[in-house]
Design a protein around this motif. Structure first.
Motif, PDB file in Angstrom:
ATOM      1  N   VAL A  94       1.280 -54.736 -29.285  1.00 40.09           N
ATOM      2  CA  VAL A  94       0.699 -54.451 -30.601  1.00 40.09           C
ATOM      3  C   VAL A  94      -0.540 -55.320 -30.820  1.00 40.09           C
ATOM      4  CG1 VAL A  94       1.113 -54.669 -33.095  1.00 40.09           C
ATOM      5  CG2 VAL A  94       2.845 -53.635 -31.623  1.00 40.09           C
ATOM      6  N   ARG A  95      -0.416 -56.616 -30.504  1.00 42.38           N
ATOM      7  CA  ARG A  95      -1.553 -57.528 -30.678  1.00 42.38           C
ATOM      8  C   ARG A  95      -2.738 -57.128 -29.798  1.00 42.38           C
ATOM      9  NH1 ARG A  95       2.950 -60.999 -30.374  1.00 42.38           N
ATOM     10  NH2 ARG A  95       3.399 -62.019 -32.342  1.00 42.38           N
ATOM     11  N   LYS A 100      -8.131 -54.637 -28.887  1.00 36.60           N
ATOM     12  CA  LYS A 100      -8.907 -53.546 -28.273  1.00 36.60           C
ATOM     13  C   LYS A 100      -9.645 -52.745 -29.342  1.00 36.60           C
ATOM     14  CE  LYS A 100      -8.528 -49.407 -25.464  1.00 36.60           C
ATOM     15  NZ  LYS A 100      -7.645 -48.407 -24.914  1.00 36.60           N
ATOM     16  N   ARG A 101      -8.942 -52.419 -30.448  1.00 40.21           N
ATOM     17  CA  ARG A 101      -9.585 -51.659 -31.529  1.00 40.21           C
ATOM     18  C   ARG A 101     -10.768 -52.437 -32.111  1.00 40.21           C
ATOM     19  NH1 ARG A 101      -4.295 -50.563 -32.755  1.00 40.21           N
ATOM     20  NH2 ARG A 101      -4.255 -52.106 -34.431  1.00 40.21           N
ATOM     21  N   ALA A 107     -18.268 -52.923 -30.375  1.00 38.69           N
ATOM     22  CA  ALA A 107     -19.167 -52.321 -29.383  1.00 38.69           C
ATOM     23  C   ALA A 107     -19.853 -51.090 -29.969  1.00 38.69           C
ATOM     24  CB  ALA A 107     -18.384 -51.944 -28.124  1.00 38.69           C
ATOM     25  N   ALA A 108     -19.123 -50.277 -30.715  1.00 39.96           N
ATOM     26  CA  ALA A 108     -19.711 -49.086 -31.333  1.00 39.96           C
ATOM     27  C   ALA A 108     -20.758 -49.486 -32.367  1.00 39.96           C
ATOM     28  CB  ALA A 108     -18.617 -48.232 -31.983  1.00 39.96           C
TER      29      ALA A 108
END
Length: 121
Positions: A94-95, A100-101, A107-108
């Motif tokens: 979960v962490r 990652k999100r 990055a986006a």
């Protein structure tokens, strides 16, 4: 499982030699410290100390048979250990997904900012 039990369990299985002791016991069913030492790269005294740690954690139990103490894995405690490890792994999953999100969003945003700067030139 109490926090102290979980800590003791993790300390017990955190050592590679103790994990190897468990592997040998699982393969053999039961064994003495002398038999285990013959299959491991440690002395009988070291095996006895590792067995004591595993016994305190409830992962093995010793039974006196004549003059020998024979050890075997306690499967119910090994199952509890596996469940505990799985819970910790799920928490880390979960962490890591959250990290990652965040990284993907950063990055986006960086790409969008770079694109905007190119268009205004």
């Amino acid at each position: 499982m109490s926090v102290a039990e979980v800590d003791e369990l993790w300390a017990a299985v955190g050592d590679p030699t103790r994990r190897r002791v468990l592997d040998v016991l699982l393969d053999r069913g039961e064994a003495t410290a002398t038999v285990l030492a013959a299959e491991l790269p440690v002395t009988r005294q070291a095996v006895a100390k590792h067995l004591a740690v595993l016994d305190r954690a409830g992962l093995v139990e010793g039974r006196k048979r004549g003059r020998e103490m024979r050890y075997a894995v306690r499967p119910e405690r090994l199952d509890a250990a596996a469940r505990s490890v799985a819970q910790v792994a799920a928490g880390w999953d979960v962490r890591l997904a959250a990290v990652k999100r965040i990284a993907e969003a950063a990055a986006a945003a960086h790409r969008a900012g770079s694109q905007t700067r190119k268009e205004t030139r």
